[in-house]
Enzyme design. Structure first.
Site, mmCIF file in Angstrom:
data_model
loop_
_atom_site.group_PDB
_atom_site.id
_atom_site.type_symbol
_atom_site.label_atom_id
_atom_site.label_comp_id
_atom_site.label_asym_id
_atom_site.label_seq_id
_atom_site.Cartn_x
_atom_site.Cartn_y
_atom_site.Cartn_z
ATOM 1 N N ASP A 1 -10.800 -3.955 -4.579
ATOM 2 C CA ASP A 1 -10.118 -3.159 -3.549
ATOM 3 C C ASP A 1 -10.875 -1.842 -3.345
ATOM 4 O OD1 ASP A 1 -8.331 -1.477 -2.148
ATOM 5 O OD2 ASP A 1 -6.602 -2.568 -2.924
ATOM 6 N N HIS B 1 -8.319 -4.847 -0.085
ATOM 7 C CA HIS B 1 -6.997 -4.220 0.076
ATOM 8 C C HIS B 1 -6.101 -5.081 0.976
ATOM 9 C CE1 HIS B 1 -4.452 -0.784 -0.610
ATOM 10 N NE2 HIS B 1 -4.233 -0.603 0.674
ATOM 11 N N SER C 1 0.829 -1.210 0.000
ATOM 12 C CA SER C 1 0.000 0.000 0.000
ATOM 13 C C SER C 1 0.868 1.266 0.000
ATOM 14 C CB SER C 1 -0.954 -0.076 1.201
ATOM 15 O OG SER C 1 -1.950 0.901 1.108
HETATM 16 C C1 MLT Z 1 -1.457 5.727 0.235
HETATM 17 O O1 MLT Z 1 -0.271 5.768 -0.056
HETATM 18 O O2 MLT Z 1 -2.080 6.705 0.701
HETATM 19 C C2 MLT Z 1 -2.154 4.437 0.081
HETATM 20 O O3 MLT Z 1 -2.059 3.767 -1.039
HETATM 21 C C3 MLT Z 1 -3.356 4.230 0.786
HETATM 22 C C4 MLT Z 1 -2.971 3.966 2.187
HETATM 23 O O4 MLT Z 1 -1.811 3.656 2.469
HETATM 24 O O5 MLT Z 1 -3.849 4.087 3.020
#
Ligand code: MLT
Length: 203
Positions: free
Chosen positions: A150, A181, A100
């Site tokens: 997701d 996710h 993420s």
């Molecule tokens: C981000 O970088 O903001 C993400 O992909 C989403 C997250 O980490 O919550």
């Protein structure tokens, strides 16, 4: 930058970058599963968003502070180079794995520096920067995973990221799951297979 380093005196090092709200310990278990003999370097993002660690600032969910992302990307690259030098590691044998928010800064690192590290494993990434002049990728090894359901990352955005990297010459393995996710068991198995095939075989 805070980190946890497990030095197994290997010539391979897996660098692990957590998602929003995580820390340097979060993904160590994945590193141990994919290569128990490798050195493991878990990093902690330098940005604190209401008590949650991140690797760069965002204006709101899904909208990134691009100046800060670029600054933190350059910092990360410098940090890894310096860390490798001090600990006598070969940075061209580092594999970067992020989930993420951690995957997003690795995507930005790839956009900026191309084939600098051995391989990149991006779990549930987004497009880090729009309208950016991505550097030549020269068969850069990239594993990308996405959830087709997701709620945080639009599936079409990950497809676009794959296309952008391939169009610049990266060798991308793209895997799709239906666990939103979250990471799944099947995903871990696919990462292991990618790592065995592309990293171990070539070292
Ligand atoms: C981000 O970088 O903001 C993400 O992909 C989403 C997250 O980490 O919550």
């Amino acid at each position: 930058m805070d980190y946890k380093f497990i030095n197994n005196e290997s010539d391979r090092t897996i660098v692990l970058l957590h998602g929003t709200g995580g820390d340097e310990n979060d993904l160590i278990f994945i590193g141990q599963q994919i290569d128990p003999k490798a050195n493991l370097l878990g990093l902690r993002g330098r940005i604190n968003e209401h008590g949650m660690n991140r690797f760069f600032r965002r204006i709101k969910p899904g909208v990134f502070d691009i100046d800060n992302l670029v600054e933190e990307t350059k910092y990360l690259h410098k940090f890894l180079q310096t860390f490798a030098k001090i600990n006598q590691l070969d940075s061209s044998k580092m594999v970067l794995l992020g989930f993420s928010n951690g995957a997003n800064i690795i995507a930005s690192l790839i956009y900026h520096y191309g084939k600098f590290y051995q391989a990149h494993i991006l779990l549930h990434p987004m497009i880090p920067i729009r309208n950016f002049k991505v550097v030549k990728q020269d068969q850069n090894l990239v594993f990308i995973s996405a959830g087709d359901n997701d709620p945080i990352v639009p599936f079409s955005e990950v497809q676009d990221l794959v296309e952008i990297l391939e169009n610049h010459g990266a060798e991308v393995e793209f895997k799709v799951y239906s666990f939103g996710h979250s990471l799944s068991e099947k995903e871990l198995i696919d990462i292991q297979k990618f790592y065995k095939k592309k990293v171990i075989k070539s070292s």
